[in-house]
Enzyme design. Structure first.
Site, PDB file in Angstrom:
ATOM      1  N   THR A  96       0.861  -1.184   0.000  1.00  0.00           N
ATOM      2  CA  THR A  96       0.000   0.000   0.000  1.00  0.00           C
ATOM      3  C   THR A  96       0.898   1.234   0.000  1.00  0.00           C
ATOM      4  O   THR A  96       1.554   1.530   0.990  1.00  0.00           O
ATOM      5  CB  THR A  96      -0.912   0.023   1.247  1.00  0.00           C
ATOM      6  OG1 THR A  96      -1.642  -1.200   1.291  1.00  0.00           O
ATOM      7  CG2 THR A  96      -1.876   1.198   1.199  1.00  0.00           C
ATOM      8  N   LYS A 171      -7.082   1.983  -3.254  1.00  0.00           N
ATOM      9  CA  LYS A 171      -6.784   1.343  -1.962  1.00  0.00           C
ATOM     10  C   LYS A 171      -6.874   2.373  -0.828  1.00  0.00           C
ATOM     11  O   LYS A 171      -7.439   2.094   0.233  1.00  0.00           O
ATOM     12  CB  LYS A 171      -5.384   0.708  -2.025  1.00  0.00           C
ATOM     13  CG  LYS A 171      -4.811   0.273  -0.699  1.00  0.00           C
ATOM     14  CD  LYS A 171      -5.588  -0.848  -0.034  1.00  0.00           C
ATOM     15  CE  LYS A 171      -4.970  -1.189   1.325  1.00  0.00           C
ATOM     16  NZ  LYS A 171      -5.840  -2.068   2.103  1.00  0.00           N
ATOM     17  N   LYS A 239       1.014   4.822   8.617  1.00  0.00           N
ATOM     18  CA  LYS A 239       1.599   4.983   7.275  1.00  0.00           C
ATOM     19  C   LYS A 239       0.511   5.245   6.236  1.00  0.00           C
ATOM     20  O   LYS A 239       0.610   6.163   5.412  1.00  0.00           O
ATOM     21  CB  LYS A 239       2.401   3.713   6.936  1.00  0.00           C
ATOM     22  CG  LYS A 239       3.083   3.665   5.612  1.00  0.00           C
ATOM     23  CD  LYS A 239       2.343   2.869   4.543  1.00  0.00           C
ATOM     24  CE  LYS A 239       2.102   1.431   4.902  1.00  0.00           C
ATOM     25  NZ  LYS A 239       1.436   0.667   3.838  1.00  0.00           N
TER      26      LYS A 239
HETATM   27  P1  NAP Z   1       5.061  -6.719   7.457  1.00  0.00           P
HETATM   28  O1  NAP Z   1       4.618  -8.008   8.024  1.00  0.00           O
HETATM   29  O2  NAP Z   1       5.522  -5.662   8.393  1.00  0.00           O
HETATM   30  O3  NAP Z   1       6.206  -7.029   6.378  1.00  0.00           O
HETATM   31  C1  NAP Z   1       6.905  -5.989   5.787  1.00  0.00           C
HETATM   32  C2  NAP Z   1       7.903  -6.536   4.786  1.00  0.00           C
HETATM   33  O4  NAP Z   1       8.673  -5.440   4.267  1.00  0.00           O
HETATM   34  C3  NAP Z   1       8.901  -7.534   5.404  1.00  0.00           C
HETATM   35  O5  NAP Z   1       9.231  -8.481   4.425  1.00  0.00           O
HETATM   36  C4  NAP Z   1      10.084  -6.621   5.711  1.00  0.00           C
HETATM   37  O6  NAP Z   1      11.317  -7.295   5.798  1.00  0.00           O
HETATM   38  C5  NAP Z   1      10.068  -5.734   4.489  1.00  0.00           C
HETATM   39  N1  NAP Z   1      10.809  -4.487   4.656  1.00  0.00           N
HETATM   40  C6  NAP Z   1      10.458  -3.410   5.388  1.00  0.00           C
HETATM   41  N2  NAP Z   1      11.379  -2.429   5.271  1.00  0.00           N
HETATM   42  C7  NAP Z   1      12.351  -2.910   4.448  1.00  0.00           C
HETATM   43  C8  NAP Z   1      13.553  -2.384   3.930  1.00  0.00           C
HETATM   44  N3  NAP Z   1      13.972  -1.147   4.247  1.00  0.00           N
HETATM   45  N4  NAP Z   1      14.296  -3.165   3.125  1.00  0.00           N
HETATM   46  C9  NAP Z   1      13.872  -4.417   2.809  1.00  0.00           C
HETATM   47  N5  NAP Z   1      12.745  -4.980   3.253  1.00  0.00           N
HETATM   48  C10 NAP Z   1      11.986  -4.230   4.059  1.00  0.00           C
HETATM   49  O7  NAP Z   1       3.925  -6.048   6.559  1.00  0.00           O
HETATM   50  P2  NAP Z   1       2.609  -6.714   5.960  1.00  0.00           P
HETATM   51  O8  NAP Z   1       1.537  -6.664   6.983  1.00  0.00           O
HETATM   52  O9  NAP Z   1       2.946  -7.984   5.275  1.00  0.00           O
HETATM   53  O10 NAP Z   1       2.198  -5.582   4.879  1.00  0.00           O
HETATM   54  C11 NAP Z   1       2.874  -5.455   3.644  1.00  0.00           C
HETATM   55  C12 NAP Z   1       2.150  -4.382   2.831  1.00  0.00           C
HETATM   56  O11 NAP Z   1       0.793  -4.799   2.627  1.00  0.00           O
HETATM   57  C13 NAP Z   1       2.076  -3.011   3.515  1.00  0.00           C
HETATM   58  O12 NAP Z   1       2.203  -2.004   2.561  1.00  0.00           O
HETATM   59  C14 NAP Z   1       0.684  -3.013   4.145  1.00  0.00           C
HETATM   60  O13 NAP Z   1       0.171  -1.700   4.295  1.00  0.00           O
HETATM   61  C15 NAP Z   1      -0.099  -3.811   3.116  1.00  0.00           C
HETATM   62  N6  NAP Z   1      -1.274  -4.527   3.643  1.00  0.00           N
HETATM   63  C16 NAP Z   1      -1.200  -5.232   4.794  1.00  0.00           C
HETATM   64  C17 NAP Z   1      -2.326  -5.899   5.261  1.00  0.00           C
HETATM   65  C18 NAP Z   1      -2.311  -6.679   6.550  1.00  0.00           C
HETATM   66  O14 NAP Z   1      -3.389  -7.041   7.021  1.00  0.00           O
HETATM   67  N7  NAP Z   1      -1.181  -6.986   7.135  1.00  0.00           N
HETATM   68  C19 NAP Z   1      -3.520  -5.843   4.524  1.00  0.00           C
HETATM   69  C20 NAP Z   1      -3.559  -5.134   3.327  1.00  0.00           C
HETATM   70  C21 NAP Z   1      -2.425  -4.479   2.891  1.00  0.00           C
HETATM   71  P3  NAP Z   1      11.766  -7.994   7.194  1.00  0.00           P
HETATM   72  O15 NAP Z   1      11.031  -9.283   7.248  1.00  0.00           O
HETATM   73  O16 NAP Z   1      13.232  -8.129   7.069  1.00  0.00           O
HETATM   74  O17 NAP Z   1      11.363  -7.040   8.302  1.00  0.00           O
END
Ligand code: NAP
Length: 295
Positions: A96, A171, A239
């Protein structure tokens, strides 16, 4: 069948990547913290040493990362996705992000002879595991046609909202009322608690009223303190709200609801709840009601 690369194996990414393997795609993955790839590698994925290796190995490269800065870093770092020859490949970012970020990135990717689609999702870890996400895609007709069979693996429904950036804009449109809803629900429950109402009674009543949201029943246990796995955390909500305010600001829209919601989530994050589920805002407001007002 297309060889697919997946970068970003967080809460959503690891579940989505698993579906690509189940669908029979050859899969190359990379994550900053490599241990998160262990299960995928056991199930047949190849672990790349850096994002460039993913882009080299795959025809279609998906990124699912925290925020705009992380995505730009993974594309632009010295061994990033764009550091290798990418002519003819298709990049799909499913994080997102701000529309302006993906539009600018798409210009650079297209300049290297590759296609680009933004395809953020609605739905959390359960739908990600089951292939039931709602996908909002921004892409040219040609790139959308190419992306669609891959997106189908994750989706119960896909909306092609227009060219690159429109998926991200849609979104943010979907998430804004949700962000405000959880913030206003928190205030309502805190207010009722201060007046002596039981939180469970209030939530069960709201659930059966016109103030209910489809996802509310799933979240009630977490709101009442059950230790469920975190789905979407407070800092991700901050965010998204910052992205909404920036996007609204660029187009001259007053965003007072989003401003209020951001202030509430930021206060919760500053108190140490940044990695808690976004509905922790309820607990935060109840705990921070002043003792004087409670009497
Ligand atoms: P998350 O669990 O916090 O995972 C974030 C990912 O980004 C991890 O693989 C992390 O790596 C990586 N990352 C962050 N900063 C980085 C950097 N500087 N360099 C390299 N890798 C980096 O997040 P998530 O919940 O899966 O969400 C991912 C996206 O989907 C976000 O944009 C979120 O807004 C969106 N989203 C999430 C949901 C939900 O319910 N969770 C629903 C809809 C949309 P590490 O593993 O090394 O930390």
């Amino acid at each position: 069948m297309a060889s697919v690369g997946f970068v970003g194996l967080g809460k959503m990414g690891c579940l989505m990547a698993a579906r690509l393997l189940q669908a029979g795609h050859e899969l190359t993955v990379w994550n900053r913290s490599p241990a998160k790839a262990d299960t995928l590698v056991r199930d047949g994925a190849t672990l790349a040493a850096n994002p460039a290796e993913v882009a080299t190995a795959a025809d279609v490269v998906i990124s699912m990362l925290s925020d705009d800065a992380a995505v730009l870093e993974i594309y632009d770092q010295p061994d990033g996705l764009l550091s290798t020859a990418v002519d003819g490949k298709l990049f799909i970012d499913m994080s997102t992000l701000r529309p302006v970020t993906v539009r600018e990135l798409a210009i650079r990717v297209r300049g290297l002879g590759a296609g680009f689609a933004d395809a953020p999702v609605s739905g959390t870890v359960g739908p990600a595991k089951d292939g039931q996400l709602f996908v909002f895609c921004g892409a040219s007709e040609q790139d959308f046609e190419r992306a669609q069979p891959i997106l189908d693996i994750f989706a119960r429904r896909i909306v092609h909202a227009g060219d690159v950036g429109q998926g991200s804009l849609l979104k943010l449109v979907v998430n804004l009322p949700l962000a405000v809803y959880w913030g206003s629900l928190a205030e309502a429950i805190a207010m009722g608690s201060q007046g002596g109402l039981d939180p469970q009674l209030m939530l069960e009543t709201i659930k059966d009223s016109s103030a209910a949201l489809a996802v509310l029943p799933l979240k009630i246990p977490t709101i009442l303190g059950a230790s469920e796995p975190v789905a979407f955390d407070v800092k991700s909500m901050q965010k998204d709200l910052r992205s909404m305010l920036a996007t609204g600001g660029e187009t001259g829209v007053q965003m007072r609801m989003a401003e209020g919601a951001l202030a509430a989530y930021s206060a919760a994050a500053e108190s140490g709840l940044g990695s808690s589920d976004a509905v922790a805002i309820v607990e935060y407001l109840i705990d921070n009601a002043t003792p004087h007002a409670k009497e």
